[in-house]
Every structure is written in structure tokens, then in C-alpha cells.
Write a protein that holds these residues in place. Structure first.
Motif, mmCIF file in Angstrom:
data_model
loop_
_atom_site.group_PDB
_atom_site.id
_atom_site.type_symbol
_atom_site.label_atom_id
_atom_site.label_comp_id
_atom_site.label_asym_id
_atom_site.label_seq_id
_atom_site.Cartn_x
_atom_site.Cartn_y
_atom_site.Cartn_z
ATOM 1 N N HIS A 40 0.816 -1.219 0.000
ATOM 2 C CA HIS A 40 0.000 0.000 0.000
ATOM 3 C C HIS A 40 0.851 1.270 0.000
ATOM 4 C CE1 HIS A 40 -3.439 -2.466 2.010
ATOM 5 N NE2 HIS A 40 -3.337 -2.702 0.718
ATOM 6 N N ILE A 41 0.262 2.314 -0.558
ATOM 7 C CA ILE A 41 0.957 3.594 -0.604
ATOM 8 C C ILE A 41 0.178 4.600 0.221
ATOM 9 C CG2 ILE A 41 1.750 5.444 -2.107
ATOM 10 C CD1 ILE A 41 1.976 3.366 -4.337
ATOM 11 N N GLY A 42 0.813 5.106 1.272
ATOM 12 C CA GLY A 42 0.102 6.026 2.155
ATOM 13 C C GLY A 42 0.586 7.449 2.072
ATOM 14 N N CYS A 43 1.833 7.663 1.640
ATOM 15 C CA CYS A 43 2.325 9.043 1.646
ATOM 16 C C CYS A 43 3.249 9.354 0.479
ATOM 17 C CB CYS A 43 3.028 9.360 2.960
ATOM 18 S SG CYS A 43 4.618 8.535 3.181
ATOM 19 N N GLU A 44 3.911 8.374 -0.052
ATOM 20 C CA GLU A 44 4.884 8.577 -1.125
ATOM 21 C C GLU A 44 6.009 9.521 -0.733
ATOM 22 O OE1 GLU A 44 2.787 8.374 -5.330
ATOM 23 O OE2 GLU A 44 1.460 9.309 -3.882
ATOM 24 N N HIS A 45 6.174 9.758 0.574
ATOM 25 C CA HIS A 45 7.359 10.506 0.965
ATOM 26 C C HIS A 45 8.085 9.911 2.175
ATOM 27 C CE1 HIS A 45 3.937 13.106 2.528
ATOM 28 N NE2 HIS A 45 4.604 12.971 3.631
ATOM 29 N N GLY A 46 7.934 8.612 2.326
ATOM 30 C CA GLY A 46 8.833 7.925 3.248
ATOM 31 C C GLY A 46 8.518 8.013 4.726
ATOM 32 N N ILE A 47 7.345 8.515 5.090
ATOM 33 C CA ILE A 47 7.062 8.694 6.514
ATOM 34 C C ILE A 47 6.122 7.632 7.083
ATOM 35 C CG2 ILE A 47 6.185 10.286 8.274
ATOM 36 C CD1 ILE A 47 8.689 11.287 6.951
ATOM 37 N N CYS A 48 5.089 7.256 6.343
ATOM 38 C CA CYS A 48 4.018 6.463 6.957
ATOM 39 C C CYS A 48 4.364 4.983 7.100
ATOM 40 C CB CYS A 48 2.724 6.626 6.179
ATOM 41 S SG CYS A 48 2.672 5.725 4.612
ATOM 42 N N GLY A 49 5.230 4.475 6.247
ATOM 43 C CA GLY A 49 5.631 3.073 6.367
ATOM 44 C C GLY A 49 4.667 2.069 5.762
ATOM 45 N N ALA A 50 3.562 2.533 5.192
ATOM 46 C CA ALA A 50 2.577 1.596 4.630
ATOM 47 C C ALA A 50 3.179 0.752 3.517
ATOM 48 C CB ALA A 50 1.362 2.360 4.104
ATOM 49 N N CYS A 51 4.156 1.318 2.800
ATOM 50 C CA CYS A 51 4.707 0.656 1.617
ATOM 51 C C CYS A 51 5.879 -0.265 1.934
ATOM 52 C CB CYS A 51 5.186 1.724 0.644
ATOM 53 S SG CYS A 51 6.580 2.656 1.310
ATOM 54 N N THR A 52 6.154 -0.440 3.239
ATOM 55 C CA THR A 52 7.329 -1.214 3.635
ATOM 56 C C THR A 52 7.214 -2.674 3.179
ATOM 57 O OG1 THR A 52 7.454 0.182 5.589
ATOM 58 C CG2 THR A 52 8.798 -1.822 5.617
ATOM 59 N N VAL A 60 12.269 -2.215 3.660
ATOM 60 C CA VAL A 60 12.595 -1.113 2.757
ATOM 61 C C VAL A 60 11.313 -0.368 2.420
ATOM 62 C CG1 VAL A 60 13.163 -0.735 0.294
ATOM 63 C CG2 VAL A 60 14.685 -2.126 1.713
ATOM 64 N N ARG A 61 11.413 0.954 2.257
ATOM 65 C CA ARG A 61 10.265 1.756 1.822
ATOM 66 C C ARG A 61 10.155 1.660 0.297
ATOM 67 N NH1 ARG A 61 8.729 2.807 6.958
ATOM 68 N NH2 ARG A 61 9.035 4.924 7.705
ATOM 69 N N SER A 62 9.119 1.035 -0.183
ATOM 70 C CA SER A 62 9.037 0.876 -1.642
ATOM 71 C C SER A 62 8.589 2.151 -2.344
ATOM 72 C CB SER A 62 8.131 -0.296 -2.011
ATOM 73 O OG SER A 62 6.809 -0.059 -1.601
ATOM 74 N N CYS A 63 8.206 3.189 -1.569
ATOM 75 C CA CYS A 63 7.871 4.468 -2.211
ATOM 76 C C CYS A 63 9.109 5.334 -2.375
ATOM 77 C CB CYS A 63 6.814 5.227 -1.419
ATOM 78 S SG CYS A 63 7.444 6.008 0.081
ATOM 79 N N LEU A 64 10.195 4.938 -1.706
ATOM 80 C CA LEU A 64 11.444 5.703 -1.836
ATOM 81 C C LEU A 64 12.470 4.912 -2.628
ATOM 82 C CD1 LEU A 64 12.004 7.247 1.734
ATOM 83 C CD2 LEU A 64 10.915 8.282 -0.252
#
Ligand code: FES
Ligand code: FES
Lengths: 159, 790
Positions: A40-52, A60-64
Motif C-alpha cells: 500500500h501507498i500512504g504518503c509517497e514521501h517515506g514517513i508512513c511506512g505503509a509501503c514497507t 525497505v520503503r518501496s515508495c522511496l
């Protein structure tokens, strides 16, 4: 914009070769190219961790992360942790302890939890909270997530 | 009466049925859905808070790779009927929703141009190429300025920036203040917040031109409301317009309103005859999703020597943002501050006034607790401040003023009627659970060592599960007082229960299955729950205002009772018995007239498929083995709780650490205690966020300074304490099933409890907490002020 790059990697145990734009995010690659929408993508700036998720076993943060950065790597997404009728220990504990409500942060929480359980002793509740502090959950108030990770720790370590 | 089952589901910690799919990445959120030929929308949004649009140049965007079309307000003119939130409130001024800003922009982040392209990446590339020329207009960012200055109006056609005003009066407040021994007057500030569901708003619209039918997948808590308004806005019959909210990643109020993007996606899908999706990003969420609270409250309280409250006065200015949000209106937040301010206390003299002022910021709307986090913060602070003046313990002053058990039903000063609820029991229960007296002693020792330790109490009441006699928002002409359940047994014996109330994390799929299983006396796994689809039932308004469990369970019970009669009538024929003698136990029908036993499958097959078993006239009379019922709790019911927090302020960083947290609450019959606890935990966490961290900051230019999660800080696992939740086992309310709503209470009590605890920690310094969040910066300033005073 059509300077496509070829990447070849392992996703959830399967070999994947694709041509991608260099700017394509790993999260979008998984969701849109491979239909692995559990990430899931929650912020696309590395803060929320949803994309981990896990890359070579590390969270790893997959949005970063760009898809081209995982060329040659081994990626594990939530889809591979377990199936509805055969969930992983951590997944089972999340259900038992009510560690999820809307489920949106959950895939990231699970990846972080797996990483923590693999690498750290997680002796105290504080250790677990510290370890989870890079993942935001807006629903649960964290208590049941912390309990789920503690229960998973106890079960894994007793085996 | 339902027969006893071997297992009773209601009241037990049944594991959630939604979990296996959500835990294994197999949920289905709107952004997970892809359809063939799908296009993507990206917006160019306003950079100014108040400006006239002089020109828009879309030529470069149109020429950008993958772009299908670019739309401005002009391009969609005439494609929809205007949407505006009506109200019966006197002196209310509605605003017309701008799908794309037409002549001017009224907040930073308002959508001006929509680019449609083959991918989200390409759409965003092109949106950046749009050129918009603006002429800046006078600033309308400060609500107090906007209130008096009618020269800078946000909506020219209006008389003023005041969208609404309302007053509540009881008794003679002046007289009451005259006789007071303690009198407190203070200005409070509860800053702007946002719901911040982890899933961003996303809409996917598909138009089938052959059938002239439209389907919208939306991240909404209220698909029924969205369907009803889109029918009017788009002139598509309700039978041809389906609104689906599949798995939704949190809502908390931010997904209860209609959004411009939610109207635009269907318009463009129809125009382009292609499916279109908009996936909002976090920055768009922070600058364009409805925001919460944001009031300035001037309040006064008068108390006698014994600590009894004699009178209360409040003047509230609500900064409601640029538009009056659909369907709730700009009144939903600030009016509730005034109507709930007297709280659970006996107050005979009250005057409250509220004005909702338009400013050039995103609209405010419902956010968990709506109004009551603010009213509770103000009231509980006033009560504590009065107690301090009287040198009375905060517990004692509350005990003296709470509505007592024998005084229900009690009509509060603003006209709200509280039915029986555990006000005093909540206070006592929380004190007992946290060991209040011992904690005070520990605090005294800590203080003697120079530590800043504080204890904060907050008691409150809320009206939940509101029926049709009241509106969920003042004067709103939409019936929010009923819900529907439709339960059917198909020809294979499969049981499907359809609901209008939706779930966006509360586990209603599980809780409602528990109710249905108990009512029908079947194994819970036999029941399929369908919800989140406007086609599921004829009318529904969805989940908000702590109504889902109350109205959903009530409708389920009524529908099951009606279905039960039909099933027993059929069983009676098949088992040569009479309907009154039929027993259903664990999904098996039996009767005294026969040794035969029938499962649901046997019964359904016999009824639907086997010719000749049921006489035609009887089948004609019974009809389908299904029942649809609506439930209306008429007035609703009172939930109440007391929260107590123990905090300590770090003397070096001024960071507040919450060391203990207790909630004692009366939520009536719990459907699933595990889920109830989870709701309380999550609500308290959001309340702690509101009290200590979260603040939407707009500068005087109307620029959002907190448009990322780095700047809008929500608590993580290290900021939230372990919570102890006590459920009071008291007389159940009169709602069907005895259920009270409880989804919001955590967020209502926590800001006040934390504020009182921080104030208590700072008390030796003689400083008051009047603004939330009480951040390290604000505490530092209070400590500095105390030093300067010495
Ligand atoms: S989406 Fe990657 S950290 Fe939020
Ligand atoms: S379960 Fe909803 S954000 Fe964590």
C-alpha cells in the motif's frame, strides 16, 4: 522518456524480467505491473511506512525505492507471508490480538515486524514500540499491534 | 425470542472475518481496482488562497505524451447540476460546490484543471505544464477579521463571511454569574486537524453508454449519500447509478462528505466514455480533504462555594473554511461545540453563541468526535480551573455536578436529552481503575522532587445512534435516522445479509454477522455479509456519528425476526407441526410433530426447488425467504465515559510523556468486546494526537505549512501509552439489542484529559493550558512566562 531499462529480480520466489522506466517507483511497479496490490501507498514521501516490504530480507520503503534499484534483488511482499488459510505466525497473531482495523497500514507493519523479529531480541515492550515507530497506524492506537508482535516473538522463540 | 444456541456470538471476542484477506494482501481497496481502458486524472491545484483566475493555458499540457484531454471549469459547464448543502438553520448561507474552480480560487489546493492521461505519471507530468495566471484578492485567512470585515468577502454574492450563527439559552445567566463565588473567564483555542486516514481519497468511475449506467468506486464512508446526490447532480436515475465503497482504509469523518473530485470522475468517465481513476496523494489529502475542529472559544463559568456550577457562557467562532460542505454544512462542527458544551453536568443557566465564518482554507467537516472533542476540552478545563480556585479535588467537583443516576432522562441546557447512562459510574470506575488516590500521593512525591507530573480527568457524554427525530447535523434536510438490513436465504440455503452501514476498519462485517447468527440461530460461518454498495439496500446513509453498530444491529434484528417467521412457517409444513412449535438450533429446524430435522439447505431446497412440497397458495403468500427491515431508534442513546491520564513533562525538551491512561465507559451491550476495545484505543490515540502533536498550520497568506507527514505530526507507537479500558456493566439502553454507539468517544475524551493533565503538571507554575495541541514549544513558552512572572 522511453529510455526503458531491463531489470531482472525475484519477487516472492518467482523470477521476473521487465522493462521499466527509470523513474518508476518500486511500489508502483509491484502494484501496477505485477498486480501485487497488497503493498500500500500512504504518503509517497517515506514517513508512513505503509509501503514497507522486504528486499533481500531487509525492510525497505518501496515508495522511496526505484524499481531499477532492486535489479537482481529478492523482493518479498505481503502476498508471500501467508495465504488466508495458511497465515504466517505474525499474521495469525495480528488477527488474534486484533492488531488491524482498516488493514491499510498492515502490510507495512507485517514487513517491519518480520524484520524486527529476525534481527532484534525485542526484550521489552519499549523495544517493540521503538521498532514499530516508523510505521503509522491511524486506527488501532498501536497497543494490539505491539501485543501481536510480542505474541509472535514468544511463539517463534519457543519453537 | 430467539432460541438458545450452543454458542452465543454477541458479546464475545469473535475473530474478525475481514482479517485473513487484509492480512495477506488480498483486500480490495479502490486503488487496487483496474479496468480495461482506464485513464488517470491529475489535478493542477491553486497556489493561492484567494485569487481571481485571469487565464489558463493548457496547450503544453495537451501536447504532453499520453494526455487524452485537459479540462477546466469551462469544459465541464452544463454537465452537472449545482451541488449545495442545504439547511433549515435560520441565517444560514449555503455555498455552491466548485467541481473545478471557475472564476476564482478560495483556498490553496482547490482543483483548477484536470488532466486525463494514460497513466498517473503522465497525467502528473502534464499537470505541471498548465499555466494559470492569477490576480490576488484580499486575504480572508483570519476568522476574526473575516467576521467583521465585509469588504473582503470570499463569496461575493453573500451578505458576509458568516455562513451560520446560532444561539442556545437556558435560565438567567447574568443572574447566575452575579451570585457566584468563583468566576472563570478564558479564551480557548482548538486548532485545525485532519482525519488522516492512511488510505488517501481515490475514485474510479465507469460509464456504460449502452446501458447509460454509471458505477463509481469510492473511498467513502457514505456510498448511499453519494449515490443520492450524484443522481441529482448528473441526472442519472438511481437504478442506473451504483456507488461502491469496497475495503476502505480508514475514514474518521474525512470520507463522509462529497468531494469535487468525486463528482468530476463520473462526469469525465461519461464525457470520454472511458473509465477514469483519480488516486489522491498525501499532499492532496492534507490540502484538500475536509479538515476538523478549528475554533476560538471565549467561555465563562460561575461556580458556588460548594463547587456547584451556577452558569455557563460561551461565544464560539468556528473557522469553517471556504465552503459549506455537502451534505453536513459548515454547521456540523462548530454548532456541536455549543450544543454539547454543558457536557454531562447539571447546568441550569447557559448561554452559548456560535458563528461559522468562511475563510480561504479547505472546508471543515466531520472529524471523529465532531465538536465534542472541543466542547469537552473547554468544559473540562473550566471545571478544573474552578476546582483549583476552590482548592477542591477535580474528582469531587465533577461528582457534585454530574447528572446523578436517579435524574435521567435529563434535558441538558442546550436541549439535548440524556437517557440513562453511567455518568457517575464512569467517573468512579476510572478513578478506581487507575488508583486515583494513590496516584495523587505519587504525584505529590514527584512534585516534591521538582518533577512536572500531572493527572487529568475528563468526563463527557455523547448522543449516539441518532434516529429520525434529530438530524446528524443541525437543520440538515437528509434523514440520517434509519438504516436498512436485507437478509435472504437462497435456494441452496445460503444466508446473505445486506447492509447500508459501511465498514472502513470497524469490523462491522464481523459484528453484524454475530448479530445475525444469534438471531437466526445458525453457525456464524454460514452468513455472508454484503455492505459498502449502494445497490445492497434501497436507502442508506452509511457510517458516521457512532451509528453503524446501533442502527445496523437494530435493522439486523428486525429483519431476522421477520425472516424467522417465514422460515418457521415453511418448516411447520415440512415437519407437520405448527410454526410456534418449530425450534431452530445451530441451524437445524425441528418440531414436535416429527423426528425429522432440517438444515437451512434442506428447507431452502424443499421450498424453492422441490415441486409439490409446498402448496402454491402458501408459497404465493410467503414469497421469497427474505426480509428487509428498516430500524429507526428515534432519538438515539447516550454513551458516556471518563478518561484519566497521567503525564510527565520532560524539563529539558518539554515533551509530554503519557505514562498511564484509563477509560471507563458505558457503551451498553458490546457486540464484540475485542472490537470495542480497538475502537477505544484508536480513538484515544487520535485524541492524544490532537492534544499534543497535530496541527494544520496556515500562514497569513493562507499557505498550508503542514502539507507533509513530516510537518503534520501524528503519533507513532512510541507516543501512545498502553491503555486500560473498563466497560461498565449497567442497565442497557432502549435501543434494539441494547447497543450504544462508541466509535468516537476515545477522541472526545482524550484531548481534555491530556490538557488537564498537562495543566496539572504546570499548576505549580501558575500557568494554564488554553490551546491545543500543547506542543513542547507552547509548554516552553508557558514555562518562560512563569519565570518572567516570578
Ligand atoms: S508510502 Fe512509503 S512511507 Fe508512506
Ligand atoms: S489498521 Fe488502519 S491504519 Fe492501521
Amino acid at each position: 522518456m522511453s529510455n526503458l531499462k531491463t531489470i531482472s529480480l525475484t519477487v516472492n520466489g518467482e523470477k521476473v524480467v521487465r522493462q521499466v522506466e527509470p523513474r518508476l517507483l518500486l511500489a508502483d511497479f509491484l502494484r501496477n505491473e505485477l498486480n501485487l496490490t497488497g503493498t500500500h501507498i500512504g504518503c509517497e514521501h517515506g514517513i508512513c511506512g505503509a509501503c514497507t516490504l522486504l528486499v533481500n530480507g531487509d525492510s525497505v520503503r518501496s515508495c522511496l525505492t526505484l524499481a531499477i534499484q532492486v535489479d537482481g534483488a529478492e523482493v518479498t511482499t505481503v502476498e508471500a507471508h501467508g495465504k488466508p488459510d495458511s497465515m504466517s505466525v505474525v499474521q495469525e497473531k495480528f488477527q488474534q490480538c486484533h492488531g488491524l482495523q482498516c488493514g491499510f497500514c498492515t502490510p507495512g507493519m507485517l514487513a517491519t515486524a518480520e524484520d524486527l523479529l529476525n534481527k532484534y531480541p525485542l526484550v521489552t515492550e519499549e523495544d517493540i514500540r521503538e521498532g514499530l515507530s516508523g510505521n503509522i497506524c491511524r486506527c488501532t492506537g498501536y497497543q494490539n499491534i505491539v501485543d501481536a508482535v510480542a505474541a509472535a516473538r514468544d511463539e517463534v522463540r519457543s519453537q | 425470542m430467539p432460541e438458545s444456541n450452543s454458542s452465543q456470538y454477541v458479546g464475545s471476542r469473535v475473530k474478525r472475518r475481514e482479517d485473513p484477506r487484509l492480512l495477506t494482501g488480498r483486500g480490495r481497496y479502490v486503488d487496487d481496482i483496474k479496468v480495461a481502458g482506464m485513464l488517470h486524472i491529475a489535478f493542477r491545484r491553486s497556489d493561492y488562497s484567494h485569487a481571481r483566475i485571469l487565464s489558463i493555458d493548457t496547450s503544453a499540457a495537451k501536447a504532453s505524451p499520453g494526455v487524452v484531454e485537459v479540462f477546466t471549469a469551462k469544459d465541464i459547464e452544463g454537465e452537472f447540476n449545482p451541488v449545495l448543502a442545504q439547511s433549515r438553520m435560520r441565517d444560514y448561507q449555503p455555498t455552491i460546490m466548485q467541481i473545478l474552480a471557475a472564476d476564482k480560487v478560495r483556498f490553496v489546493g482547490e482543483a483548477v484543471v484536470a488532466v486525463v492521461a494514460e497513466s498517473r505519471y503522465l497525467a502528473e507530468d502534464a499537470a505541471a505544464l498548465v499555466e494559470i495566471e492569477y490576480d490576488e484578492l484580499p486575504l480572508v485567512t483570519d476568522p476574526e477579521q473575516a467576521l467583521i470585515n465585509s469588504s473582503a468577502k470570499l463569496h461575493e454574492q453573500m451578505d458576509s463571511n458568516v455562513l451560520l450563527q446560532r444561539e442556545f439559552n437556558r435560565g438567567d445567566v447574568d443572574e447566575a454569574f452575579y451570585g457566584a463565588s468563583v468566576y472563570i473567564k478564558e479564551r480557548f483555542r482548538f486548532t485545525r486537524k485532519t482525519s488522516l486516514a492512511m488510505e488517501n481519497r481515490t475514485y474510479l468511475a465507469e460509464y456504460n453508454s449502452a446501458e447509460q449506467a454509471l458505477t463509481l468506486h469510492t473511498t467513502s464512508q457514505v456510498p448511499g449519500i453519494i449515490r443520492d446526490i450524484l443522481v441529482d447532480a448528473l441526472d442519472i436515475p438511481g437504478s442506473h447509478l451504483r456507488v461502491v465503497a469496497p475495503d476502505v482504509g480508514g475514514g474518521f469523518g474525512g470520507k463522509t462528505s462529497l468531494y469535487p473530485e468525486e463528482v468530476l470522475a463520473p462526469i469525465l468517465a461519461k464525457k470520454l466514455e472511458r473509465p477514469v481513476k483519480w488516486t489522491g496523494d498525501r499532499i492532496e489529502d492534507l490540502i484538500s480533504t475536509s479538515q476538523g475542529f478549528d475554533e476560538i472559544i471565549d467561555a465563562e463559568i460561575a461556580v458556588d462555594r460548594e463547587g456547584r456550577i451556577l452558569g455557563l457562557r460561551a461565544d464560539v467562532i468556528g473557522d469553517v473554511g471556504a465552503y459549506s460542505i455537502y451534505p453536513w454544512t459548515a454547521g456540523i462542527e462548530p454548532v456541536q461545540v455549543v450544543s454539547f458544551l454543558p457536557g454531562p453536568y447539571k447546568i441550569e443557566n447557559y448561554h452559548g453563541r456560535v458563528r461559522g465564518v468562511a475563510t480561504s482554507k479547505p472546508p471543515t467537516g466531520p472529524y471523529r468526535g465532531v465538536g465534542r472533542p472541543v466542547s469537552t476540552f473547554v468544559m473540562e478545563r473550566l471545571v478544573d480551573m474552578a476546582a483549583r480556585e476552590l482548592q477542591m479535588d477535580p474528582r469531587e467537583i465533577r461528582q457534585r455536578n454530574l447528572v446523578q443516576p436517579h435524574e435521567f432522562p435529563y434535558k441538558a441546557a442546550s436541549g439535548i436529552v440524556w437517557d440513562q447512562s453511567g455518568f457517575t459510574q464512569g467517573l468512579n470506575g476510572a478513578c478506581e481503575a487507575i488508583g486515583y488516590d494513590g496516584l495523587r500521593r505519587t504525584q505529590a512525591q514527584a512534585r516534591a522532587q521538582g518533577r512536572m507530573v500531572g493527572i487529568g480527568i475528563a468526563s463527557f457524554a455523547e448522543l449516539t445512534g441518532i434516529g429520525s427525530r434529530l438530524s446528524a447535523s443541525p437543520g440538515m434536510p437528509i434523514n440520517t435516522g434509519t438504516e436498512t438490513a436485507s437478509i435472504s436465504v437462497d435456494s441452496t440455503g445460503g444466508i446473505t445479509a445486506r447492509f447500508g452501514v459501511t465498514s472502513y476498519g470497524q469490523g462491522l462485517e464481523t459484528s453484524l454477522a454475530q448479530v445475525v447468527a444469534d438471531e437466526l440461530n445458525v453457525e456464524i460461518s454460514q452468513i455472508r455479509i454484503l455492505q459498502g454498495d449502494s445497490a445492497a439496500v434501497s436507502h442508506s446513509t452509511g457510517s458516521y456519528a457512532s451509528r453503524g453498530a446501533v442502527l445496523g444491529a437494530g435493522a439486523a434484528i428486525l429483519a431476522c425476526r421477520a425472516l424467522d417467521q417465514k422460515l418457521k412457517a415453511v418448516a411447520a409444513i415440512l415437519l407437520s407441526s405448527s410454526a410456534e412449535d418449530i425450534l431452530i438450533r445451530d441451524g437445524v429446524f425441528s418440531g414436535p410433530g416429527s423426528d425429522e430435522k432440517l438444515t437451512f439447505k434442506d428447507l431452502a431446497k424443499a421450498y424453492y426447488s422441490q415441486m409439490g412440497l409446498i402448496p402454491a397458495p402458501i408459497r404465493n403468500e410467503i414469497g421469497e425467504l427474505s426480509a428487509t427491515q428498516m430500524y429507526d431508534p428515534e432519538w438515539g442513546t447516550t454513551s458516556s465515559a471518563t478518561h484519566i491520564a497521567l503525564v510527565e513533562i520532560d524539563p529539558d525538551t518539554f515533551k509530554v510523556k503519557v505514562d498511564k491512561y484509563v477509560v471507563a465507559e458505558d457503551c451498553g451491550q458490546m457486540l464484540n468486546p475485542m472490537i470495542v476495545d480497538g475502537q477505544v484505543h484508536g480513538g484515544v490515540a487520535q485524541g492524544i494526537g490532537a492534544a499534543l502533536y497535530e496541527e494544520m498550520i496556515y500562514d497569513e497568506q493562507g499557505q498550508n505549512l503542514t502539507a507533509s507527514l513530516v510537518d503534520y505530526v501524528v503519533p507513532s507507537a512510541t507516543e501512545i501509552p498502553r491503555m486500560d479500558v473498563v466497560h461498565l456493566d449497567l442497565e442497557k439502553p432502549k435501543t434494539l439489542g441494547g447497543v450504544r454507539g462508541m466509535g468516537e468517544g476515545g477522541t472526545i475524551g482524550a484531548p481534555a484529559a491530556i490538557a488537564n493533565a498537562v495543566a496539572d503538571a504546570l499548576a505549580p507554575l501558575g500557568q494554564q493550558v488554553t490551546t491545543l495541541p500543547v506542543t513542547p514549544q507552547r509548554i516552553f513558552e508557558l514555562v518562560q512566562a512563569a519565570k518572567a512572572n516570578q
